[in-house]
Design a protein around this motif. Structure first.
Motif: not given
Ligand code: GTQ
Ligand code: FE2
Length: 359
Positions: A67-71, A88-92, A101-105, A109-111, A142-146, A156-160
């Protein structure tokens, strides 16, 4: 412990045994042993993390399994999370890839840190991301990265998530296709980025900002202008990204700041019930947290835990720029936002230790 003398030690024993069997615990046991906060002040060096993030591109692809390539930036005091409320995570993302694409509660944020060619589609609006851009994907959108670029991109991803998890409200849904249909390009930015000027016929009432793409150019311009007229004694030239419809924080649970520490600035110490994750966008400087000095440089990340004394400074000759994610909207909503200035020693803590790294 004051106990009733009418009760014999044997009867006492029996009482505790019966309590246990009934599934109740005497409230007078374990009083005064409130567990201390688990989030630790910590710093992750970009020079350590960056090679691992790039290497992760050779290890997994963001298909529906991954789903997501994150550290994730993992706080040593926590089982999960960067602070007790924020992860917080780094996404490549590599050229041509799609993070489906997916959604979640949980809100995200993406920086954007480096690279090019990636867009994030949020509720049909395709937002092209560049270094220094902030993109919001609020709860249940809904969100997807392309990637349409020639090289890798890292943000940088930041989530609650830790907060939502503790509220037992973490829900997730996958979109039936990898990409959601695109209905517009940069529409939210075109409509709402002027902030003080917004569409006259609309009164946005979504539970989050109608603007979900904050371009770096505008952000830096605002910083530069503010620096000409005013600054905070604690944070120097600090701006909160705001919801143009309400003037409040961008999301219900997360706030984002951008701040400039001008050359030679020595900020004063304070503490508050907000926890924060910082990214050093430009320059170098230091942050003293509860007497421990963290020297940071471009690209590093660090954590300021809730209720820890902290002060920032820039001893270099270049400006330093810090981005941060904070949980203060939660504290504000719950009437738990407290703040205190450090009064002794002209507002500066004695340094007792210098942070030397994860190793
Ligand atoms: O990009 O949608 O770091 O759903 C963790 C969960 C990123 C994302 C994360 C996620 C996403
Ligand atoms: Fe997501």
């Amino acid at each position: 412990m004051a106990t009733q003398s009418k009760i014999s030690p044997e009867e006492m024993e029996q009482f505790y045994e019966n309590s246990k069997l009934a599934g109740v615990k005497p409230g007078w046991l374990g009083r005064g042993s409130q567990p201390p906060p688990k989030t630790q002040p910590f710093l992750w060096r970009w020079s350590d993390v960056r090679p691992l993030v790039h290497r992760s591109g050779e290890i997994v692809t963001p298909d529906r399994d991954v789903e997501r390539r994150t550290m994730r930036l993992s706080n040593p005091g926590l089982d999960y999370g960067t602070t007790h409320t924020i992860t917080a995570a780094l996404q490549l993302l590599l050229p041509g890839e799609c993070a489906p694409a997916h959604r979640h509660t949980p809100t995200a944020i993406r920086w954007v840190l480096e690279g090019e060619g990636v867009s994030t589609t949020v509720e049909g609006d395709k937002c092209y991301m560049e270094r220094g851009d902030l993109v919001l994907t609020p709860s249940w959108t809904w969100h997807d990265h392309n990637s349409e670029g020639d090289g890798p991109m890292i943000w940088l991803d930041g989530l609650d998530v830790p907060l939502i998890q503790s509220l037992d409200a973490n829900f997730y849904e996958a979109f039936p296709e990898d990409q959601q249909p695109v209905t517009g390009v940069g529409e939210s930015e075109k409509k709402y980025a002027a902030g003080a000027l917004r569409p006259a016929w609309e009164s946005p009432n979504a539970p989050y900002s109608p603007l979900w793409h904050y371009k770096w150019e505008r952000t830096y311009d605002a910083l530069y202008r503010l620096a000409q007229v005013d600054a905070s004694p604690f944070d120097d030239v600090a701006l909160e990204f705001s919801d143009p419809a309400t003037g409040g924080s961008v999301l219900r649970t997360l706030a984002c700041w951008i701040q400039m520490l001008r050359p030679g600035v020595k900020g004063k110490a304070h503490r508050h019930t907000t926890s924060k994750v910082y990214q050093v966008f430009e320059g170098e400087g230091y942050t003293i947290i509860d007497g421990q000095r963290f020297n940071w440089t471009r690209g590093d990340f660090f954590v300021v835990p809730s209720w820890s004394w902290h002060e920032h400074g820039n001893e270099s000759e270049q400006e330093a720029i810090l981005f941060s994610i904070q949980d203060n909207p939660v504290m504000k909503t719950l009437a738990l936002l407290k703040e205190e200035a450090y009064e002794e020693n002209s507002g500066h803590q004695p340094v007792t230790e210098v942070f030397s790294g994860a190793r």
